[in-house]
Structure formats: structure tokens, C-alpha cells
Design an enzyme around this catalytic site. Structure first.
Site, PDB file in Angstrom:
ATOM      1  N   ALA A 196       1.091  -1.559   0.101  1.00 18.55           N
ATOM      2  CA  ALA A 196      -0.526   0.474   0.149  1.00 18.55           C
ATOM      3  C   ALA A 196       0.395   1.650   0.245  1.00 18.55           C
ATOM      4  O   ALA A 196       1.509   1.705   1.043  1.00 18.55           O
ATOM      5  CB  ALA A 196      -0.717  -0.086   1.055  1.00 18.55           C
ATOM      6  N   PRO A 227      -5.981   8.576  -2.176  1.00 22.58           N
ATOM      7  CA  PRO A 227      -6.319   9.291  -2.982  1.00 22.58           C
ATOM      8  C   PRO A 227      -5.498  10.791  -3.844  1.00 22.58           C
ATOM      9  O   PRO A 227      -5.828  10.963  -5.110  1.00 22.58           O
ATOM     10  CB  PRO A 227      -7.256  10.018  -2.034  1.00 22.58           C
ATOM     11  N   SER A 284       0.841   8.892  -9.272  1.00 20.89           N
ATOM     12  CA  SER A 284       1.860   9.194  -9.809  1.00 20.89           C
ATOM     13  C   SER A 284       3.011   9.583  -8.787  1.00 20.89           C
ATOM     14  O   SER A 284       4.620   9.356  -8.926  1.00 20.89           O
ATOM     15  CB  SER A 284       2.473   9.823 -11.030  1.00 20.89           C
ATOM     16  N   ARG A 336     -12.671 -19.727 -38.705  1.00 17.89           N
ATOM     17  CA  ARG A 336     -14.185 -19.126 -39.378  1.00 17.89           C
ATOM     18  C   ARG A 336     -14.057 -19.015 -40.491  1.00 17.89           C
ATOM     19  O   ARG A 336     -13.160 -18.179 -41.429  1.00 17.89           O
ATOM     20  CB  ARG A 336     -14.071 -17.396 -37.979  1.00 17.89           C
ATOM     21  N   GLU A 354       1.949   0.364 -10.953  1.00 15.06           N
ATOM     22  CA  GLU A 354       3.269   0.096 -10.899  1.00 15.06           C
ATOM     23  C   GLU A 354       3.418   1.611 -11.473  1.00 15.06           C
ATOM     24  O   GLU A 354       4.483   1.162 -11.883  1.00 15.06           O
ATOM     25  CB  GLU A 354       3.403  -0.992 -10.929  1.00 15.06           C
TER      26      GLU A 354
HETATM   27  C1  LIG Z   1      -6.527  -1.661 -10.500  1.00 15.16           C
HETATM   28  C2  LIG Z   1      -5.987  -1.191  -9.762  1.00 15.16           C
HETATM   29  C3  LIG Z   1      -4.569  -1.228  -9.165  1.00 15.16           C
HETATM   30  C4  LIG Z   1      -3.339  -0.820  -8.127  1.00 15.16           C
HETATM   31  N1  LIG Z   1      -2.729  -1.872  -7.043  1.00 15.16           N
HETATM   32  C5  LIG Z   1      -2.023  -0.649  -6.258  1.00 15.16           C
HETATM   33  C6  LIG Z   1      -1.623  -1.409  -5.648  1.00 15.16           C
HETATM   34  O1  LIG Z   1      -1.878  -2.695  -4.955  1.00 15.16           O
HETATM   35  N2  LIG Z   1      -0.736  -0.605  -4.611  1.00 15.16           N
HETATM   36  C7  LIG Z   1      -0.694   0.610  -4.505  1.00 15.16           C
HETATM   37  O2  LIG Z   1      -0.041   1.259  -3.800  1.00 15.16           O
HETATM   38  N3  LIG Z   1      -1.461   1.119  -5.735  1.00 15.16           N
HETATM   39  C8  LIG Z   1      -1.792   0.642  -7.149  1.00 15.16           C
HETATM   40  N4  LIG Z   1      -2.456   1.050  -7.625  1.00 15.16           N
HETATM   41  C9  LIG Z   1      -2.550   2.746  -7.906  1.00 15.16           C
HETATM   42  C10 LIG Z   1      -1.295   2.691  -8.888  1.00 15.16           C
HETATM   43  O3  LIG Z   1      -0.305   2.169  -8.995  1.00 15.16           O
HETATM   44  C11 LIG Z   1      -2.014   4.325  -9.459  1.00 15.16           C
HETATM   45  O4  LIG Z   1      -3.335   4.819 -10.270  1.00 15.16           O
HETATM   46  C12 LIG Z   1      -0.868   5.097 -10.516  1.00 15.16           C
HETATM   47  O5  LIG Z   1       0.378   4.853 -10.160  1.00 15.16           O
HETATM   48  C13 LIG Z   1      -2.093   6.036 -11.104  1.00 15.16           C
HETATM   49  O6  LIG Z   1      -1.936   7.308 -10.392  1.00 15.16           O
HETATM   50  P1  LIG Z   1      -3.565   7.651  -9.910  1.00 15.16           P
HETATM   51  O7  LIG Z   1      -4.267   6.875 -11.038  1.00 15.16           O
HETATM   52  O8  LIG Z   1      -2.949   8.737  -8.539  1.00 15.16           O
HETATM   53  O9  LIG Z   1      -2.905   8.643 -11.349  1.00 15.16           O
HETATM   54  P2  LIG Z   1      -2.532  10.427 -11.348  1.00 15.16           P
HETATM   55  O10 LIG Z   1      -1.228  10.568 -10.871  1.00 15.16           O
HETATM   56  O11 LIG Z   1      -3.393  11.181 -11.158  1.00 15.16           O
HETATM   57  O12 LIG Z   1      -2.260  10.445 -12.960  1.00 15.16           O
HETATM   58  C14 LIG Z   1      -3.012  10.646 -14.531  1.00 15.16           C
HETATM   59  C15 LIG Z   1      -3.067  11.049 -15.548  1.00 15.16           C
HETATM   60  O13 LIG Z   1      -1.727  12.448 -15.372  1.00 15.16           O
HETATM   61  C16 LIG Z   1      -0.990  11.542 -15.792  1.00 15.16           C
HETATM   62  N5  LIG Z   1       0.909  11.662 -15.511  1.00 15.16           N
HETATM   63  C17 LIG Z   1       1.265  12.398 -13.737  1.00 15.16           C
HETATM   64  N6  LIG Z   1       2.496  12.888 -13.612  1.00 15.16           N
HETATM   65  C18 LIG Z   1       2.593  13.048 -14.683  1.00 15.16           C
HETATM   66  C19 LIG Z   1       4.458  13.121 -14.691  1.00 15.16           C
HETATM   67  N7  LIG Z   1       4.917  13.647 -13.663  1.00 15.16           N
HETATM   68  N8  LIG Z   1       4.060  13.419 -16.031  1.00 15.16           N
HETATM   69  C20 LIG Z   1       3.830  12.802 -17.375  1.00 15.16           C
HETATM   70  N9  LIG Z   1       1.979  12.627 -17.149  1.00 15.16           N
HETATM   71  C21 LIG Z   1       2.362  12.721 -15.612  1.00 15.16           C
HETATM   72  C22 LIG Z   1      -0.428  10.025 -15.581  1.00 15.16           C
HETATM   73  O14 LIG Z   1       0.333   9.600 -16.761  1.00 15.16           O
HETATM   74  C23 LIG Z   1      -2.196   9.770 -15.526  1.00 15.16           C
HETATM   75  O15 LIG Z   1      -2.064   9.624 -17.549  1.00 15.16           O
HETATM   76  C24 LIG Z   1      -3.404   0.415  -8.248  1.00 15.16           C
HETATM   77  C25 LIG Z   1      -4.287   1.210  -8.977  1.00 15.16           C
HETATM   78  C26 LIG Z   1      -5.314  -0.194 -10.556  1.00 15.16           C
HETATM   79  C27 LIG Z   1      -6.801   1.306 -10.990  1.00 15.16           C
END
Ligand SMILES: Cc1cc2nc3c(=O)[nH]c(=O)nc-3n(C[C@H](O)[C@H](O)[C@H](O)COP(=O)(O)OP(=O)(O)OC[C@H]3O[C@@H](n4cnc5c(N)ncnc54)[C@H](O)[C@@H]3O)c2cc1C
Length: 379
Positions: free
Chosen positions: A124, A128, A132, A268, A363
Site C-alpha cells: 500500500a 487518493p 504518480s 471462421r 505500478e
Molecule cells: C486496479 C488497480 C490496482 C492498483 N494496485 C495498487 C497497489 O496494489 N498498490 C498501490 O500502492 N497502488 C496501486 N494502484 C495505484 C496505481 O499505481 C496508480 O493508480 C497509478 O500509479 C497512477 O496514479 P493515479 O491513479 O493517482 O493517477 P495520476 O498520478 O493522477 O495520473 C493521471 C494522469 O496524469 C499523468 N501524469 C501524472 N504525473 C505526470 C508527469 N509527471 N508527467 C506526465 N504525466 C503525468 C499520468 O500518467 C496519468 O495519465 C492500483 C491502481 C489500480 C487502478
């Protein structure tokens, strides 16, 4: 690419592949439709040694290498990408950091149950407000007497609802930002640790994705994992291995897309002949296979570098970038080859496309993979 593998690696791959085909394949579509966590399958994988392939036998592992792990995750994901990520998150993101950074007492206490699949792990890091930009996490850990007291919320955690052991990251010196993050081991059932919302997802629906809530959750002082305030580094090192696991998951989805497309295109009939006779179909198959093999070689290279103890952050990011885009590409083409049948749930290819998308996101998104790769090039 068998000539690159040892006899032991091939035997392991064939054994896992047989299990996945016979035991996971027949129930994969139903499990994801009903969002059933494959508990008994995970137990059986544990008995086969798959939940701790790359870790020493003295801690309950199978004593094999990371390339073997890559092959196993691919073989499982060929039939069920949900099971693939359950194994990958457990092994790469929980067993690995405890083995690498844990004290001898922590390894003896946690690894045997994790490697045997008796207990499942989750990792974890994400919150929220910290995706990234994971360094901006807000969960805190304060030392009160001989206990660390955790407060905060993690979300999107794979295996979160099923895990008995969680590796979590929290601020121990908030003013130091990334240099003030530490890693901890938290056991299920600790007062103040509860599971929150479960996510309803596009794909990998047989795996759970949960919110974890920590409210004055007191854990023993000894549950600090690795050095104090070195958690960010632990997370980044751990994610390098994790990305090879996700690349392997993506390879499995690409392979499934290719194999299903070959079978379907030979069966097919249109215009009085199998659609495989049309050059348009042949070219799609050729592109799918070429992309898959390129992705496989990048993932193999990264895994081999990890086995050799080399630095492989850039190579792991390249493998995940290529393999995840290949999975989406191949799944999309597989639907095209299946025509209208590919769009309906009777055929598995629509599941492959839904499962493939997440490999471009978790990841580290593929935008972050490009940052890691270019940082490696420009340093
Ligand atoms: C099904 C699922 C399983 C997961 N499992 C785990 C887990 O086991 N443990 C855990 O800790 N997390 C987990 N995650 C979290 C996952 O690693 C994050 O969702 C992911 O790293 C992206 O973060 P975010 O969703 O907040 O997107 P954001 O960081 O908000 O990104 C939104 C968009 O902005 C872009 N962006 C952000 N910063 C930059 C930058 N500097 N330059 C260019 N583009 C950028 C991103 O590429 C993306 O397109 C999981 C997520 C999902 C959906």
C-alpha cells in the site's frame, strides 16, 4: 525463445502453464464476471511453490530465479490476468521487500506463510492524493512508546481485501518529504486497521482493489521494514521488480490474444474460406507476434539483469512500457479478427482488452515509465 531458457525454467513454465490451462482457464471468465477472488487457486499455486518462486528454500520459497517468476506470471496471465496480478503484487511487492529489506526475525516470521500462499500480501503506497507523485503521501507513523501509530488512507490496493500482511508506506518525518518516508509491516486484524471501499473495475475483476484505512493503528516498533526514513527508496527498488511482474502479466494477455486469434481465424469461414486466408488477417497476426516477441525479449532481459544483481530500473520501465502497450494492441487486434463475435462476452477476447488496459496504468503509468527511461538515458 526456448533456447534462452534453462531446463529448470522450462519445466517450471510448463508445469505452471498446465495448471493454469486446466485449473484456472475453465473458471476465469466466470470468476471475473462474478468478481470472485480465486482463493483456492491461490492456495494451490502456493502448494506448487508459485507464491514464492524466486526466494530461498530456507524461507519457504522455491529457490528459483526471477526469470522463472516472469515465466510463471506470464503462464498464469495467459489464462487469467486477475490471478496473474494477485501473484505478482503478492510476490514482487510484498515477499520481495520483506526478503530484501527485512530483519532476520521478520523474514523468519513472515516469509514462510507468504511463500506457501497460506497468507496473501498487499503493498500500500498509493493514496487518493498521491498517485504518480507518491512522494506526496499523507499517511503518518508516529512513535509512541514502543509502538508506531499509523493514521491515513491508502486506496487502489491490489489484494487489499484478502491480504493478511500489508507492506505500507508512511511519513515518519513529514518535513523531510520523500526523505521522511518509512516502510512498515502491518498484520490484518490490528486494531485501527480496516478495509474500506472495494473498487468496481473495468478489468482484472477477480482481483480485489481496496481502500485501507488506518485510524490510530498501533503496531510493534519492530515492524519497521528497512531503515527509518528510507521507505521511498525501498518503494522505488521494489517497484522496479514489480514492473517486470506487470510486464509478464501483459505478455500473458498478449499471448492469449494471439493464440485465440489463430484458432478463430482458421475456423471462421467467410467468402467460402477461412478468414486466415486473407492477407489482412495474416498481417494483423504477424504484427501481433512481432510485438509480443519484442516485449518478451525486453522483459526477459530485465529479469535476467535482476537475477544477475545488475541495475535494471530503466530496463524494467522499458519492459513494462512495451509489454503493456503490446497487450492492449494484441487484444484490440484479437477483437478485430473475431469481428462482431469479439465484441460479445461469449468470447474471451473482450476480457483480454479490459484486462490489458490496467497494465498501462498501475505500478507507474506509461507516462511515468517514459520519465524513468529518459532519466536513465540523460543521467
Ligand atoms: C486496479 C488497480 C490496482 C492498483 N494496485 C495498487 C497497489 O496494489 N498498490 C498501490 O500502492 N497502488 C496501486 N494502484 C495505484 C496505481 O499505481 C496508480 O493508480 C497509478 O500509479 C497512477 O496514479 P493515479 O491513479 O493517482 O493517477 P495520476 O498520478 O493522477 O495520473 C493521471 C494522469 O496524469 C499523468 N501524469 C501524472 N504525473 C505526470 C508527469 N509527471 N508527467 C506526465 N504525466 C503525468 C499520468 O500518467 C496519468 O495519465 C492500483 C491502481 C489500480 C487502478
Amino acid at each position: 525463445m526456448d533456447y534462452l531458457l534453462t531446463d529448470e525454467q522450462k519445466m517450471l513454465r510448463d508445469m505452471v502453464s498446465k495448471f493454469a490451462k486446466e485449473e484456472i482457464g475453465p473458471v476465469a471468465t466466470k470468476m471475473q464476471a462474478e468478481e470472485t477472488f480465486p482463493e483456492s487457486i491461490v492456495q494451490q499455486l502456493g502448494e506448487l511453490g508459485v507464491m514464492g518462486i524466486a526466494y530461498p528454500e530456507e524461507y519457504g520459497g522455491a529457490g528459483m530465479d526471477f526469470v522463472s517468476y516472469m515465466l510463471a506470471v506470464e503462464a498464469i496471465s495467459r489464462y487469467c490476468a486477475s490471478t496473474g496480478v494477485i501473484v505478482s503484487a503478492h510476490s514482487s511487492l510484498v515477499v520481495d521487500p520483506i526478503f530484501r529489506f527485512g530483519t532476520e526475525a521478520q523474514k523468519k516470521k513472515y516469509l514462510p506463510d507468504l511463500c506457501s500462499g497460506k497468507k496473501i500480501g498487499c503493498h500500500a503506497l498509493t493514496e487518493p492524493g498521491a498517485g504518480s507523485d507518491v512522494g506526496s503521501l499523507k499517511t503518518t507513523a508516529k512513535l509512541v512508546g514502543d509502538k508506531w501509530v499509523l493514521n491515513g488512507t491508502k486506496h487502489f490496493i491490489t489484494n487489499g481485501a484478502n491480504a493478511e500482511i500489508a507492506v505500507i508506506f508512511a511519513l515518519t518525518e513529514p518535513e523531510q518529504k520523500t526523505r521522511g518516508i518509512s516502510a512498515f509491516i502491518v498484520e490484518k486484524g490490528t486494531p485501527g486497521f480496516k478495509i474500506g471501499k472495494l473498487e468496481d473495475k473495468l478489468g482484472i475483476r477477480a482481483s480485489t482493489t481496496a481502500e485501507l484505512i488506518f485510524e490510530d493503528c498501533a503496531i510493534p516498533k519492530d515492524n519497521l521494514l528497512g531503515e527509518l526514513n528510507k521507505g521511498f527508496k525501498i518503494a522505488m527498488i521494489t517497484l522496479d521488480g514489480g514492473r517486470l511482474g506487470i510486464a509478464s502479466q501483459a505478455l500473458g494477455i498478449a499471448k492469449a490474444s494471439i493464440e485465440d486469434s489463430i484458432v478463430y481465424s482458421k475456423e471462421r469461414q467467410q467468402f467460402g474460406q477461412p478468414i486466415a486466408n486473407f492477407q489482412a488477417i495474416q498481417w494483423m497476426l504477424a504484427e501481433m507476434e512481432t510485438e509480443y516477441e519484442a516485449a518478451w525479449l525486453l522483459t526477459y532481459r530485465g529479469s535476467l539483469m535482476k537475477d544477475k544483481g545488475m541495475k535494471y530500473s530503466k530496463e524494467a520501465a522499458m519492459a513494462k512500457l512495451k509489454a503493456s502497450e503490446t497487450a492492449s494492441f494484441c487484444a484490440n487486434k484479437a477483437i478485430q479478427i473475431h469481428g462482431g463475435y469479439g465484441y460479445i462476452k461469449e468470447f474471451d477476447v473482450e476480457r483480454y482488452l479490459r484486462d490489458a488496459k490496467i497494465t498501462e496504468i498501475y505500478e507507474g503509468t506509461n507516462e511515468i515509465m517514459r520519465l524513468v527511461i529518459s532519466a536513465g538515458m540523460l543521467k
